[in-house]
Design an enzyme around this catalytic site. Structure first.
Site, PDB file in Angstrom:
ATOM      1  CG  HIS A 175      -7.005  -2.471   3.031  1.00 59.73           C
ATOM      2  ND1 HIS A 175      -5.940  -2.538   2.171  1.00 59.73           N
ATOM      3  CD2 HIS A 175      -8.099  -2.769   2.305  1.00 59.73           C
ATOM      4  CE1 HIS A 175      -6.372  -2.872   0.963  1.00 59.73           C
ATOM      5  NE2 HIS A 175      -7.695  -3.018   1.021  1.00 59.73           N
ATOM      6  NE  ARG A 236      -8.440  -1.616  -5.940  1.00 62.29           N
ATOM      7  CZ  ARG A 236      -8.706  -1.679  -4.632  1.00 62.29           C
ATOM      8  NH1 ARG A 236      -8.226  -0.769  -3.822  1.00 62.29           N
ATOM      9  NH2 ARG A 236      -9.453  -2.650  -4.154  1.00 62.29           N
TER      10      ARG A 236
END
Ligand code: AMP
Length: 393
Positions: A175, A236
């Site tokens: 990210h 996740r």
């Protein structure tokens, strides 16, 4: 003349695309081709505010999708100056964006051993787009580059060092384009040079990560070797006891790939709530008293608060804590619950400002007397990719 850039983000079964003005970040066109390789492959896009959808040939793959996207782009009359490609893993080689050549393609393929699904799809996208746009510069922008400033104490795992030296086993962080955008935005908001801006930024979307950024440099981040460590995410698991994958393989009689699937796709908010990976659905269910949804939100926020508190150690000149991503930008409940753990640090929210910050409306949400400012800043990863690509045009 406008500096317009095509931004492509090729996933394993999707291609996200946009035309972005590299100077203003304005998106004239945004869209996604989905379910590639399946019978229901389709393409939807928004052009100058108008939504369109078209079917793709059955089992259309990346090539068919990119050809259809090229036709849509041609119909806009835009003369793009470059193509920016999002690539997930750039290993230690790429400390910034790079102009695509054979050696860059080889390196992306090499790093595919660490992010197999992502990098191979990214590569396919680049090669196909090169054929469609042979005369434009193709630029790769990596999710990992922003974290190449991490010190060893933050990126080395407490494993035998030979695993790092010989196999590149370390924490890479992901990210990066979003955290970089938030850093640059906060520097503007605080009217400071980037090199003097220190923040803890929480990118909370389907994937989630927190980054510690001290004086313009990433010094720690919660995602590690692959985008799985750290926070609770949509599907996740984030941090778990490292013995669990082996134990689960034996207990459940599953293969390593099946366990990886369980940790990546069946865990997180979805796994805990046994309802959904979507934060909106969970918030609605929590209001109705759904126990799984309440627990998922509670664990999500507690883990996030612990990471933010931990990163205060890494950011001694902290200017602000910043929330971004679909959840960070829109969920006042997640922000309020997370920051509720910080009252004894003297960090409190302004309830009204926190409620008002959503749907692209960011701003300062901390109380006037808070010891550290808290902001909501909408992210724009495509703009970062477009701006980086434009520098090569
Ligand atoms: P992203 O990956 O950044 O698009 O973020 C996706 C996540 O943002 C999903 O979990 C959504 O449920 C969440 N999200 C989007 N809008 C809202 C909202 N208004 N309230 C709570 N969560 C939201």
């Amino acid at each position: 003349m406008k500096k317009e850039v095509i931004v492509l983000n090729c996933g394993s079964s999707s291609v996200k695309f946009a035309i972005i003005d590299a100077e203003t970040g304005e998106a004239g066109l945004t869209g996604i081709a989905e379910a590639l390789g399946n019978s229901d492959a389709s393409l939807s896009y928004k052009l100058n505010g108008k939504k369109e959808k078209q079917a793709l040939p059955e089992k259309a793959g990346h090539t068919e999708a990119l050809n259809a996207i090229a036709e849509i782009i041609a119909s806009t009359g835009v003369q793009p100056i470059a193509i920016g490609h999002r690539v997930v893993h750039g290993g230690e080689k790429f400390k910034g964006a790079a102009l695509v050549d054979d050696s860059v393609l080889e390196a992306i393929e090499d790093y595919a051993s660490m992010a197999p699904l992502h990098n191979m799809a990214n590569l396919k996208g680049i090669v196909t787009a090169q054929a469609a746009y042979p005369d434009l510069p193709h630029v790769v922008v990596f999710d990992t580059s922003f974290f190449q400033t991490l010190p060893k104490k933050a990126f080395i795992y407490a494993l035998p060092m030979s695993l790092y030296r010989e196999h590149g086993i370390r924490r890479y962080g992901f990210h990066g384009t979003s955290h970089k955008f938030i850093l640059d935005s906060m520097a503007k908001i605080l009217n400071k040079p980037v090199s003097d801006t220190s923040i803890i930024s929480a990118h909370l979307g389907n994937g989630c990560s927190v980054s510690a950024i001290e004086k313009g440099q990433a010094v720690d981040t919660s995602l590690g070797f692959i985008p799985l460590e750290g926070l609770v995410m949509g599907t996740r698991c984030g941090d778990i006891d490292p013995s669990l994958p082996g134990t689960l393989q034996k207990k459940l009689g599953k293969t390593a790939d099946e366990i990886s699937d369980l940790l990546n796709k069946q865990s997180g908010l979805l796994g805990i709530s046994e309802l959904s990976n979507d934060c909106r659905t969970l918030e609605d269910a929590a209001l109705e008293g759904h126990e799984g949804a309440l627990l998922a939100i509670e664990i999500f926020c507690y883990r996030l608060a612990k990471y933010i508190a931990g990163y205060m150690v890494a950011v001694p000149t902290l200017d602000a804590i910043v929330f971004t991503g679909g959840i960070g930008e829109n969920s006042s409940l997640i922000r309020e619950t997370t920051m509720g753990y910080f009252a004894h640090f003297g960090i409190t929210l302004d309830e009204q400002k926190n409620t008002d910050a959503r749907f692209g409306q960011g701003g300062k949400i901390s109380a006037e007397n808070a010891s550290t400012a808290v902001y909501v800043v909408p992210t724009n990863e495509e703009w970062v990719i477009a701006a980086e690509a434009a520098t090569f045009a």
